[in-house]
Design an enzyme around this catalytic site. Structure first.
Site, PDB file in Angstrom:
ATOM      1  N   ASP A   1       0.878  -1.155   0.000  1.00 30.72           N
ATOM      2  CA  ASP A   1       0.000   0.000   0.000  1.00 30.72           C
ATOM      3  C   ASP A   1       0.923   1.213   0.000  1.00 30.72           C
ATOM      4  O   ASP A   1       2.108   1.116   0.343  1.00 30.72           O
ATOM      5  CB  ASP A   1      -0.926  -0.025   1.218  1.00 30.72           C
ATOM      6  CG  ASP A   1      -2.104   0.921   1.036  1.00 30.72           C
ATOM      7  OD1 ASP A   1      -3.110   0.752   1.741  1.00 30.72           O
ATOM      8  OD2 ASP A   1      -2.032   1.804   0.148  1.00 30.72           O
TER       9      ASP A   1
HETATM   10  C1  GLC Z   1      -4.294   4.535  -0.016  1.00 30.99           C
HETATM   11  C2  GLC Z   1      -5.153   3.303   0.174  1.00 30.99           C
HETATM   12  C3  GLC Z   1      -5.072   2.340  -0.980  1.00 30.99           C
HETATM   13  C4  GLC Z   1      -4.826   3.116  -2.264  1.00 30.99           C
HETATM   14  C5  GLC Z   1      -3.424   3.708  -2.164  1.00 30.99           C
HETATM   15  C6  GLC Z   1      -3.101   4.596  -3.376  1.00 30.99           C
HETATM   16  O1  GLC Z   1      -3.800   4.998   1.200  1.00 30.99           O
HETATM   17  O2  GLC Z   1      -5.014   2.579   1.392  1.00 30.99           O
HETATM   18  O3  GLC Z   1      -6.304   1.617  -1.023  1.00 30.99           O
HETATM   19  O4  GLC Z   1      -4.920   2.246  -3.383  1.00 30.99           O
HETATM   20  O5  GLC Z   1      -3.232   4.438  -0.959  1.00 30.99           O
HETATM   21  O6  GLC Z   1      -3.947   5.708  -3.362  1.00 30.99           O
END
Ligand code: GLC
Length: 723
Positions: free
Chosen positions: A221
């Site tokens: 993430d």
């Molecule tokens: C965010 C989310 C994830 C997302 C990523 C990119 O914090 O947790 O679901 O795809 O970062 O935006």
């Protein structure tokens, strides 16, 4: 992938910028972006919270609404449409679906997740992935794993026992990996039992790759990597966003000084290169997508996602010549998606008030903040009151601390119903809200959760019967927050969230505890009615006849639950093992056949570290919800052979219950003990109950040396071999 230097291989393991991977050697860069219900392609300054703008894209129903369709084929079509929009935008990987289980209704991100049930989540998540990837665009199943709260999400440890992890929080990921082969899996921010997901070798390598056979890319993430070297060693392939090269250099240094096996760096680089090749070879040149067709699909999905919770006196559908008082801010400014990284810039937004006006004879509107709404309701034939949660009430990044609707909304509803008994409530919310006060007041309630940009049109379609509602709740509506199984263990404290309710999540808990709920999992009414007859069970296939006994064509979602009253482990009374829908004209009958998987009868045996299907007579319940069981049958299942090796730590009760080991150990003990030790039936049951839980090895201590430990071990070894 041509021969790359160590530096180049390490570089492939992290992004080039916020949304793209690096181009290294003959490996092309690819673009990744959010999000599960619409393409959030940013052109300006990037962010992972939906703060900066993004290009126009279709905002389909977020998972909380989409899941209420219980329609995998429809979800797959939406996945394909998202794939087309990705190609038009030059996006190679779309960061979704979000398949975390809705453990507690207060989780701020529940709008982005499908259900409290892992089977429904897994089936719909797999459909989404198959649809998207059918267009040559990769999915990123997230957030792996046990990311069920927003509070302290980047540090907090989800403390979950092995059985609960497998049966509840990993189950949907496992099904999606097996059924849909996602190109990527996204590791979550949180820790699981103290270890950050991105560097949890058990989670990412042992379970995901070795046990489930996942062969794609494991991406973090955004900002989830706390130790790049440890993460690469654990199985992480791609760190996003990049650290400007710092952690690439850490990887090189770690290999150079022997702290990191270069094979791990090779694995990560190879996986990223394979992804880049797959994503670019299948990507056709950017073509515009059909904006109107995608909006129509969004409206179709939203209409199918609406749940008719209540319809006393068949107040719905409305008649075109009804004069309608439309009340509430959400009728003019619809709430149709959630906040954070999934936030989409819609191509258009249907306004409920306008859409209702297009189908109704006479419509008035009142914002509801003043008392004019009451006058309008009094003057009309019907009042339609829009209630729900504002965008600021729930979002990625923070949790709710209650599940109440705003008191002003309930006061408004009470005042309207007092003068207008023909009142319909239309709900918009991402997380569940307590509906007991609404159910006590309103004769009719429509629950769309969040329906995407076509919410307004879909609600009008259902209100006037253009669409006969067939949505089903994918999450229980509890009578009280305090009844929620996780109530005392959410959102956790001092960096830990204890999953003390174990497998008893959602309806599993309410049913096990016999608690009343306002609306049960799987609930949803129709403008017609259905009868279930002629149940046949043949193995894992359920067959029955469904008849539309009402006056109009409609769709029914038939649900199949299994239960094992004689289970040797704690289990809910029933759990979902399958479902299917059927659409029938008034008076028509049809056959529904649902084949479920034997593996969905299993529990996870933490002693053996594997799935076990117990033998026994399973109760198969077929119904229109988890509590509206229409037919039941019994399915006799031959169980797996479960032989837990017997040791000196095995109790007398366990050993005496074993047909092979019991007699041998009794003989061994009897020869040493003067009075002998008859089999478990020989001792008075009270005495047997007292000694049954004594481990065999401790009996030695009580024998004053008369019983030889080594001899007992030998007897057990021979018994284990003979079992
Ligand atoms: C965010 C989310 C994830 C997302 C990523 C990119 O914090 O947790 O679901 O795809 O970062 O935006």
């Amino acid at each position: 992938m041509i021969a790359l230097t160590l530096e180049e291989k390490a570089a492939l393991g992290s992004g080039a910028d916020f949304w793209t991977t690096k181009a290294v050697g003959d490996v092309p860069a690819i673009v990744m972006t959010d999000g599960p219900h619409g393409v959030r392609k940013q052109l300006g300054s990037p962010d992972h919270l939906g703060i900066a703008g993004s290009i126009p894209a279709t905002c389909f129903p977020p998972a909380a609404g989409l899941s209420q369709t219980w329609d995998p084929a429809l979800v797959e079509r939406i996945g394909a449409a998202l794939g087309d929009e990705c190609r038009a935008a030059g996006v190679h990987v779309l960061l979704g679906p979000g398949v975390n289980i809705k453990r507690d209704p207060r989780c701020g991100r529940n709008f982005e997740y499908f259900s409290e049930d892992p089977l429904l989540t897994g089936i719909l998540g797999a459909a989404w992935v198959m649809g998207l990837q059918s267009r040559g665009v990769g999915a990123s199943v997230k957030h792996f794993a046990a990311n069920n709260a927003e509070t302290d999400r980047m540090r907090s440890s989800s403390d979950v026992d092995p059985r609960t992890l497998r049966e509840i929080y990993l189950r949907a990921f496992e099904r999606i990996v097996a059924d849909a082969a996602p190109w990527t899996v996204m590791c979550s921010y949180n820790r699981i039992n103290g270890i950050h997901a991105a560097q949890d070798v058990w989670l990412v390598t042992t379970v995901l790759r070795e046990q489930w056979g996942f062969d794609g890319v494991v991406v973090s993430d955004w900002g989830a990597v706390t130790d790049r070297v440890a993460s690469v060693a654990a199985g992480l392939d791609l760190e996003m966003p990049p650290s400007g090269g710092a952690t690439d250099a850490e990887v090189v240094a770690a290999v150079r000084d022997g702290r990191l096996d270069e094979a791990a760096v090779d694995r990560a680089a190879r996986n990223v290169a394979r992804l880049a090749a797959k994503a670019t070879e299948s990507a056709s040149p950017a073509v515009a997508f059909d904006v109107d067709a995608h909006h129509a699909l969004a409206r179709e999905a939203a209409g199918r996602a609406v749940v008719l919770l209540k319809n006393d006196g068949d107040l719905l559908p409305l008649r075109p010549d009804d004069s309608i008082a439309v009340i509430g801010e959400f009728a003019q400014s619809p709430r149709y998606q959630g906040g954070g990284s999934s936030h989409v810039n819609p191509t258009r937004v249907d306004i409920p008030l306008s859409e209702i006006g297009a189908l109704a004879g006479s419509v008035s509107y009142s914002h509801g903040s003043t008392a004019d709404a009451v006058e309008a309701a009094l003057a009309a034939d019907v009042a339609v009151v829009f209630l729900g949660l504002a965008a600021s009430d729930e979002s990625e990044g923070y949790d709710r601390d209650h599940i109440e609707l705003p008191a002003t909304q309930l006061e408004l509803l009470e005042a309207v119903v007092a003068v207008q008994p023909r009142t319909v409530v239309v709900l918009a919310h991402g997380g569940v809200v307590r509906l007991a006060p609404v159910a006590a007041l309103a004769p009719a309630i429509l629950d769309g959760a969040l329906l995407g940009q076509a919410a307004g049109g879909a609600i009008a379609d259902v209100l006037f019967g253009v669409v006969n509602p067939s949505g089903r709740l994918a999450e229980t509506v509890p009578a009280r927050l305090e009844d929620c199984p996780s109530y005392l263990n959410f959102p956790g404290e001092h960096g830990h969230v204890l999953y003390g309710e174990r497998v008893f999540v959602g309806y599993r808990a309410y049913d096990a505890r016999g608690l009343d709920v306002t609306y049960p999992f799987g609930h949803g009414l129709s403008y017609t009615e259905f009868a279930y007859t002629d149940l046949e069970l043949s193995g894992i296939t359920v067959r029955l006849t469904v008849t539309n006994t009402g006056t109009r064509r409609g769709r029914e979602v038939v649900q199949v639950y299994a239960g094992l009253p004689t289970s040797t482990v704690a289990r809910p009374p029933r759990w979902l093992v399958g479902f299917a829908d059927i659409t029938l004209d008034a008076g028509e009958s049809g056959t529904v056949e649902i084949e479920f998987r034997r593996g969905d009868l299993a529990y996870w045996d933490a002693r053996l570290d594997r799935w076990v299907v117990e033998g026994g007579d399973y109760v198969i319940s077929v119904g229109a919800s988890s509590r509206d069981v229409r037919l039941t049958g019994t399915l006799a299942v031959d169980g797996d052979d479960v032989r837990v090796p017997l040791t000196l730590e095995s109790t007398l009760g366990e050993i005496l219950a074993d047909p092979v080991a019991g007699p041998r150990v009794v003989a061994a003990l009897s020869s040493a003990a003067p009075s002998g030790l008859p089999d478990s039936g020989g001792l008075g049951t009270d005495i047997m109950r007292m000694v049954a839980d004594i481990p065999l090895g401790r009996v030695v201590a009580f024998s004053g040396g008369r019983i030889d430990r080594a001899h007992l071990e030998q007897v057990l070894a021979e018994a284990n071999a003979a079992r």
